[in-house]
Design a protein around this motif. Structure first.
Motif, PDB file in Angstrom:
ATOM      1  N   THR A 184      47.631  49.831  57.662  1.00  0.00           N
ATOM      2  CA  THR A 184      46.793  51.221  58.605  1.00  0.00           C
ATOM      3  C   THR A 184      47.008  51.991  59.400  1.00  0.00           C
ATOM      4  N   GLN A 185      47.766  52.606  58.693  1.00  0.00           N
ATOM      5  CA  GLN A 185      48.237  53.709  58.945  1.00  0.00           C
ATOM      6  C   GLN A 185      47.870  54.952  58.495  1.00  0.00           C
ATOM      7  N   LEU A 186      47.909  54.637  56.540  1.00  0.00           N
ATOM      8  CA  LEU A 186      47.875  55.424  56.065  1.00  0.00           C
ATOM      9  C   LEU A 186      46.193  55.517  55.759  1.00  0.00           C
ATOM     10  N   SER A 187      45.648  54.368  55.958  1.00  0.00           N
ATOM     11  CA  SER A 187      43.748  53.828  55.238  1.00  0.00           C
ATOM     12  C   SER A 187      43.416  54.929  56.364  1.00  0.00           C
ATOM     13  N   GLY A 188      43.511  55.540  57.278  1.00  0.00           N
ATOM     14  CA  GLY A 188      42.523  56.673  57.790  1.00  0.00           C
ATOM     15  C   GLY A 188      42.119  57.867  57.152  1.00  0.00           C
ATOM     16  N   SER A 189      43.217  58.482  56.309  1.00  0.00           N
ATOM     17  CA  SER A 189      43.929  59.311  55.247  1.00  0.00           C
ATOM     18  C   SER A 189      43.787  59.915  54.258  1.00  0.00           C
ATOM     19  N   PHE A 190      43.807  58.467  53.238  1.00  0.00           N
ATOM     20  CA  PHE A 190      43.988  57.977  51.954  1.00  0.00           C
ATOM     21  C   PHE A 190      43.206  56.795  51.398  1.00  0.00           C
ATOM     22  N   SER A 191      42.862  57.206  50.281  1.00  0.00           N
ATOM     23  CA  SER A 191      42.756  55.327  49.347  1.00  0.00           C
ATOM     24  C   SER A 191      43.804  54.621  49.233  1.00  0.00           C
ATOM     25  N   ILE A 192      43.387  53.538  49.211  1.00  0.00           N
ATOM     26  CA  ILE A 192      44.507  53.208  49.117  1.00  0.00           C
ATOM     27  C   ILE A 192      44.003  50.920  48.256  1.00  0.00           C
ATOM     28  N   LYS A 193      44.488  50.942  47.287  1.00  0.00           N
ATOM     29  CA  LYS A 193      43.970  49.881  47.289  1.00  0.00           C
ATOM     30  C   LYS A 193      45.070  48.561  47.239  1.00  0.00           C
ATOM     31  N   ARG A 194      45.188  47.824  47.416  1.00  0.00           N
ATOM     32  CA  ARG A 194      46.355  46.491  47.422  1.00  0.00           C
ATOM     33  C   ARG A 194      46.576  45.509  46.009  1.00  0.00           C
ATOM     34  N   LEU A 195      47.094  45.850  45.673  1.00  0.00           N
ATOM     35  CA  LEU A 195      46.918  44.725  44.575  1.00  0.00           C
ATOM     36  C   LEU A 195      48.765  44.266  44.364  1.00  0.00           C
ATOM     37  N   SER A 196      48.549  43.414  43.399  1.00  0.00           N
ATOM     38  CA  SER A 196      50.239  42.750  42.473  1.00  0.00           C
ATOM     39  C   SER A 196      50.384  43.111  41.969  1.00  0.00           C
ATOM     40  N   LEU A 197      51.556  42.800  41.024  1.00  0.00           N
ATOM     41  CA  LEU A 197      51.555  43.925  40.149  1.00  0.00           C
ATOM     42  C   LEU A 197      51.883  43.199  38.391  1.00  0.00           C
ATOM     43  N   VAL A 198      50.834  41.754  39.115  1.00  0.00           N
ATOM     44  CA  VAL A 198      49.983  41.565  37.332  1.00  0.00           C
ATOM     45  C   VAL A 198      48.731  41.467  37.138  1.00  0.00           C
ATOM     46  N   GLU A 199      48.505  42.780  38.436  1.00  0.00           N
ATOM     47  CA  GLU A 199      46.952  43.104  38.432  1.00  0.00           C
ATOM     48  C   GLU A 199      46.997  44.631  37.308  1.00  0.00           C
TER      49      GLU A 199
END
Length: 646
Positions: free
Chosen positions: A19-34
């Motif tokens: 939440t705190q970073l998404s306003g400034s950076f492009s963020i992708k949430r993923l798992s280590l298998v991706e």
């Protein structure tokens, strides 16, 4: 907007950071298998608990992808952030965990916990976690992420930030990369090329010193790099105010316990630094941490390029036949691990049994017990070799004196005309109640050595304490041995009284002496004093320093002093073999560590059953060379009692 940051992890901490970073950076949430997006600049691994298996997978994945990463997690009410791990550099999260767990008082339980939860994959929150604490962790993490993305140096490279989730107090903790780390270690294979030594100029701090680096130069790095209560190679210190001189004990945590290393001088600051240096020396000598051991073979197959293991002295033959004796008899066809050292007599690299180059108790089954004898740390390779030779000489002269019962010349300390030395002696006499006796124990090589005795004038407490010193400057040898004597005063008085029956049993049965401490405590008994009569006999005339010693050479370069020592041994056909034990953790501050073996000289051992004199002819021949005996001795004539070196 391209994905600059990836976040792996589920839970409150991960959500807050997202939440705190998404306003400034492009963020992708993923798992280590991706698959990781190619444009990723930084990876975050965030959990509300501790997942060592996930961190290990992250290390492997991001290291292979060339992507830096940062972790945050919670463990037993503490938020742990870091380290920041750039790719292809030592100092990973595994190193951090090794240091953090090893420095903890409950390290055994923590290692067991790590093993137990490694396979767990369920998402859970640490029971001590609080929402306020997670918010604070998220703020710290996002501030660090902004620094990294903007190209500023990370505050968490080789560091961890530890936050108390209850009080929100926080602290930074530096850790050293672990040379044996299964993930980021990149030790070179041991080789004859790496063992080659070419002596270089090593200017002294001053003309009267035998050091190339001053304590003032080192004090800025020793505490910062090596002493930390949570992650340090050494994790605690204690000053002992009872003793005549400044005494500092530093604790070095090891996997199976703690090891105390002491520093003694005229100031607590210098004593603390000396103790840290002693700890570094001990760390380097426990096992190979600078090169990977790769040679395992029998002596029979290697003998053209290897040290003969029998040349260093072995235990009594009958001891090897005992059912619980911890070592087995050497056989040339038995395979063993070898490391490369450098022979100054042969002027070439040679193979040395690993159990002689490092502490034998860390090398599994072997044929002899080997201690830290001949290990030394220095501000240059030359300095380390010089002081390692001094230690071999000091202990050899002590043991040879003991086994051959040499009536050494008794030294008049006032004749040294050294004001500091006299003040040290007076302090011992007035504060501690001990009389000091010093004897010239210089052997056939001519390197000044002294045997020191402190005798108690009080009716109670430890009766006799022994120590030794060696140095081209005999006054320095005396001073160093006084510090050693002082470090043992008062400390064991109560223990002697509480365990008197135990030590009296050792008086009757020498093989009850099993540990280093036993050797010193045995001679704390007044009943053992007559065993030192060959030395304490006061009928011999007192000798001056001028009568017994030559002026030390006035060299300004340690290389010249070292070359002089090497020539003395060469003239006696005694080899000086050097194994470089230096690791990256010492080299980062210009510190070198070596082990010196001089086959033929007596090695220090502790435990009377582990005495090593068989095969060493010097103990039989040197007394005649020095005029103490009309003919060479036989083994049957040697002192049968345990030595008093504590």
């Amino acid at each position: 907007m391209t994905a600059q940051i990836t976040i792996e992890g589920k839970g409150l901490l991960s959500d807050l950071v997202y939440t705190q970073l998404s306003g400034s950076f492009s963020i992708k949430r993923l798992s280590l298998v991706e698959d990781i997006p190619m444009e990723t600049k930084l990876a975050l691994v965030l959990h509300d608990s501790w997942y060592p298996s996930v961190h290990q997978k992250a290390e492997e994945k991001f290291r292979n992808a060339g992507i830096p990463w940062l972790r945050g997690f919670v463990l037993f009410g503490e938020g742990i952030i870091g380290p920041f791990v750039p790719p292809d550099t030592p100092g990973c999260s595994c190193c951090a965990d090794i240091r953090r767990i090893t420095a903890a008082p409950d390290r055994q339980e923590m290692w067991e916990l790590q093993e137990r939860i490694t396979a767990e994959e369920d998402v859970r929150r640490d029971a001590w976690g609080s929402r306020t604490g997670f918010y604070q962790m998220a703020n710290l993490l996002t501030n660090e992420v902004r620094r990294i993305i903007q190209g500023e140096p990370s505050n968490l490279k080789e560091k961890m930030f530890i936050l108390n989730l209850k009080t929100l107090s926080s602290s930074h903790h530096f850790f050293l990369p672990d040379p044996s780390c299964p993930i980021c270690s990149n030790l070179p294979n041991d080789s004859p090329e790496l063992a080659q030594i070419r002596l270089q100029s090593s200017p002294k701090v001053n003309s009267s010193s035998y050091r190339s680096r001053s304590m003032n130069e080192l004090k800025t790095v020793l505490t910062k790099d090596y002493l930390d209560s949570r992650t340090g190679l050494m994790n605690g210190k204690m000053q002992d105010f009872r003793l005549p001189f400044a005494d500092v004990l530093v604790n070095m945590p090891l996997f199976r316990g703690n090891e105390g290393v002491a520093g003694r001088s005229n100031t607590y600051e210098i004593s603390e630094m000396t103790a840290i240096l002693e700890g570094l020396e001990r760390y380097c000598g426990i096992e190979p941490r600078g090169k990977r051991t790769v040679v395992r073979e029998s002596y029979h197959r290697l003998k053209n390029n290897a040290l003969n293991p029998l040349s260093v002295g072995v235990h009594e033959s009958e001891k090897y036949e005992l059912p619980h004796f911890p070592f087995k008899k050497f056989h040339p066809d038995d395979p063993m691990d070898w490391v490369w050292g450098y022979s100054f007599l042969q002027e070439r690299p040679i193979l040395v049994p690993k159990l002689l180059a490092y502490y034998s108790l860390s090398c599994g089954d072997g044929f002899v017990y080997e201690t830290s004898n001949g290990c030394a740390l220095g501000g240059s390779l030359e300095e380390a070799i010089f002081h390692a030779i001094m230690e071999v000489v000091e202990r050899d002269s002590f043991l040879l004196t003991w086994y051959a019962k040499l009536p050494l010349p008794w030294l008049d300390l006032r004749s040294a005309n050294d004001q500091e030395l006299q003040l040290m002696v007076d302090r011992i006499l007035e504060m501690a109640g001990y009389d000091l006796y010093f004897y010239n124990s210089t052997m056939e090589h001519g390197i000044p050595s002294v045997w020191a005795v402190a005798k108690n004038r009080r009716a109670h407490g430890v009766n006799i304490i022994c120590a030794a010193g060696a140095n081209p400057d005999p006054v320095r040898a005396v001073k160093s041995s006084i510090y050693e004597l002082a470090g043992m005063m008062f400390r064991d008085d109560e223990k002697l009284e509480m365990n008197r029956q135990k030590y009296q049993k050792m008086l009757q049965d020498p093989f009850e002496v099993r540990t280093m401490e036993d050797h010193g405590m045995l001679y704390g008994l007044k009943e053992a004093e007559d065993r030192l009569n060959f030395l304490l006999d006061n009928h011999r005339p007192v000798r001056t320093f001028a009568e017994e010693f030559m002026e030390p050479p006035a060299n300004t370069d340690l290389k010249n002093d070292l070359q002089d020592l090497l020539q003395r041994f060469r003239d006696l056909n005694l080899d000086v073999i050097v194994v470089d034990q230096t690791t990256d953790i010492t080299k980062r501050n210009g510190l070198f560590c070596v082990k010196v073996l001089i086959p033929g000289m007596l090695p220090m051992t502790f435990g009377h059953h582990l005495t090593r004199v068989k095969g060493l002819q010097r103990v039989l021949t040197v007394p005649k060379q020095l005029g103490f005996a009309p003919t060479p001795l036989t083994y049957d004539q040697l002192n049968p009692f345990p030595h008093p070196f504590p």
